[in-house]
Scaffold this motif. Structure first.
Motif, PDB file in Angstrom:
ATOM      1  N   ALA A   1       3.885  14.431   4.359  1.00  0.00           N
ATOM      2  CA  ALA A   1       5.304  14.077   4.463  1.00  0.00           C
ATOM      3  C   ALA A   1       6.059  14.838   3.379  1.00  0.00           C
ATOM      4  CB  ALA A   1       5.480  12.570   4.270  1.00  0.00           C
ATOM      5  N   PRO A   2       7.382  14.905   3.469  1.00  0.00           N
ATOM      6  CA  PRO A   2       8.148  15.591   2.416  1.00  0.00           C
ATOM      7  C   PRO A   2       7.892  15.017   1.020  1.00  0.00           C
ATOM      8  CG  PRO A   2       9.553  15.171   4.313  1.00  0.00           C
ATOM      9  CD  PRO A   2       8.245  14.458   4.565  1.00  0.00           C
ATOM     10  N   GLU A   3       7.575  13.729   0.946  1.00  0.00           N
ATOM     11  CA  GLU A   3       7.336  13.085  -0.350  1.00  0.00           C
ATOM     12  C   GLU A   3       5.975  13.444  -0.943  1.00  0.00           C
ATOM     13  OE1 GLU A   3      10.088  11.037   2.216  1.00  0.00           O
ATOM     14  OE2 GLU A   3       7.957  11.308   2.510  1.00  0.00           O
TER      15      GLU A   3
ATOM     16  N   ALA B   1       0.805  -1.218   0.000  1.00  0.00           N
ATOM     17  CA  ALA B   1       0.000   0.000   0.000  1.00  0.00           C
ATOM     18  C   ALA B   1       0.843   1.274   0.000  1.00  0.00           C
ATOM     19  CB  ALA B   1      -0.927   0.000   1.211  1.00  0.00           C
ATOM     20  N   THR B   2       2.174   1.136  -0.015  1.00  0.00           N
ATOM     21  CA  THR B   2       3.032   2.316   0.095  1.00  0.00           C
ATOM     22  C   THR B   2       3.912   2.471  -1.143  1.00  0.00           C
ATOM     23  OG1 THR B   2       4.903   1.187   1.155  1.00  0.00           O
ATOM     24  CG2 THR B   2       3.118   1.968   2.597  1.00  0.00           C
ATOM     25  N   LEU B   3       4.338   3.686  -1.396  1.00  0.00           N
ATOM     26  CA  LEU B   3       5.218   3.956  -2.534  1.00  0.00           C
ATOM     27  C   LEU B   3       6.592   3.323  -2.353  1.00  0.00           C
ATOM     28  CD1 LEU B   3       4.442   7.741  -3.141  1.00  0.00           C
ATOM     29  CD2 LEU B   3       3.659   5.791  -4.489  1.00  0.00           C
ATOM     30  N   GLU B   4       7.047   3.247  -1.098  1.00  0.00           N
ATOM     31  CA  GLU B   4       8.379   2.712  -0.818  1.00  0.00           C
ATOM     32  C   GLU B   4       8.429   1.184  -0.834  1.00  0.00           C
ATOM     33  OE1 GLU B   4       6.737   4.688   1.399  1.00  0.00           O
ATOM     34  OE2 GLU B   4       7.613   6.601   0.884  1.00  0.00           O
ATOM     35  N   GLY B   5       7.268   0.550  -0.750  1.00  0.00           N
ATOM     36  CA  GLY B   5       7.235  -0.904  -0.701  1.00  0.00           C
ATOM     37  C   GLY B   5       7.619  -1.457   0.661  1.00  0.00           C
ATOM     38  N   THR B   6       7.566  -0.615   1.688  1.00  0.00           N
ATOM     39  CA  THR B   6       7.837  -1.052   3.051  1.00  0.00           C
ATOM     40  C   THR B   6       6.660  -0.621   3.926  1.00  0.00           C
ATOM     41  OG1 THR B   6       8.989   1.010   3.590  1.00  0.00           O
ATOM     42  CG2 THR B   6      10.347  -0.820   2.814  1.00  0.00           C
ATOM     43  N   GLU B   7       6.482  -1.292   5.041  1.00  0.00           N
ATOM     44  CA  GLU B   7       5.396  -0.897   5.941  1.00  0.00           C
ATOM     45  C   GLU B   7       5.643   0.522   6.444  1.00  0.00           C
ATOM     46  OE1 GLU B   7       4.295  -2.106  10.325  1.00  0.00           O
ATOM     47  OE2 GLU B   7       3.434  -3.565   8.926  1.00  0.00           O
ATOM     48  N   VAL B   8       4.579   1.306   6.460  1.00  0.00           N
ATOM     49  CA  VAL B   8       4.647   2.672   6.958  1.00  0.00           C
ATOM     50  C   VAL B   8       3.662   2.808   8.109  1.00  0.00           C
ATOM     51  CG1 VAL B   8       4.194   5.101   6.424  1.00  0.00           C
ATOM     52  CG2 VAL B   8       5.345   3.647   4.750  1.00  0.00           C
TER      53      VAL B   8
END
Length: 138
Positions: free
Chosen positions: A90-92, A45-52
């Motif tokens: 967030a900054p992103e 569910a995230t752009l980074e592909g890691t849990e946020v």
């Protein structure tokens, strides 16, 4: 008595395209941190592909179901009939998710069973927290 409350919710992610994508998320409340609520999004569910995981105050979530609140990284407001919008800045960029207000209300009621609103200070272990903070200071 349960010390941690977790509840799975379906968050509708508002994107720049005119569709809403449903993503899984988990709300978490822990008596050891009585003022905070955490909302975790899994890697897909995230752009980074890691849990946020986002952390914000329980009071912010409670108030945001009935009126707009928040000026920082997390903002909450009612939306239409039976929905609440959470904005994560967030900054992103900014992520906006819609949640069913009834699911939020149920989660908050369960958290009240663990720590009643207004009594959070009674569940803080300030001596332990201060010891942890100063542990490596010497």
């Amino acid at each position: 008595m349960t010390l941690v409350i977790e509840q799975a919710v379906q968050a509708r992610l508002v994107a720049s395209v005119p569709r809403l994508e449903t993503v899984p998320a988990t709300l978490r409340y822990d008596r050891a941190d009585p003022f905070a609520v955490r909302m975790a999004f899994p890697p897909p569910a995230t752009l980074e592909g890691t849990e946020v995981t986002w952390e914000f105050s329980r009071e912010l979530l409670t108030t945001g179901m009935t009126e707009p609140v928040g000026v920082g990284d997390v903002r909450v407001r009612p939306f239409g009939y039976g929905r609440t919008v959470l904005e994560f800045h967030a900054p992103e960029g900014t992520a906006m998710v819609h949640l069913r207000t009834s699911e939020l209300r149920r989660f908050l009621e369960r958290s009240q069973d663990v720590v009643p609103a207004g009594h959070e200070h009674l569940y803080l272990d300030l001596d332990h927290d201060l010891t942890e903070l100063l542990r490596d200071a010497c």
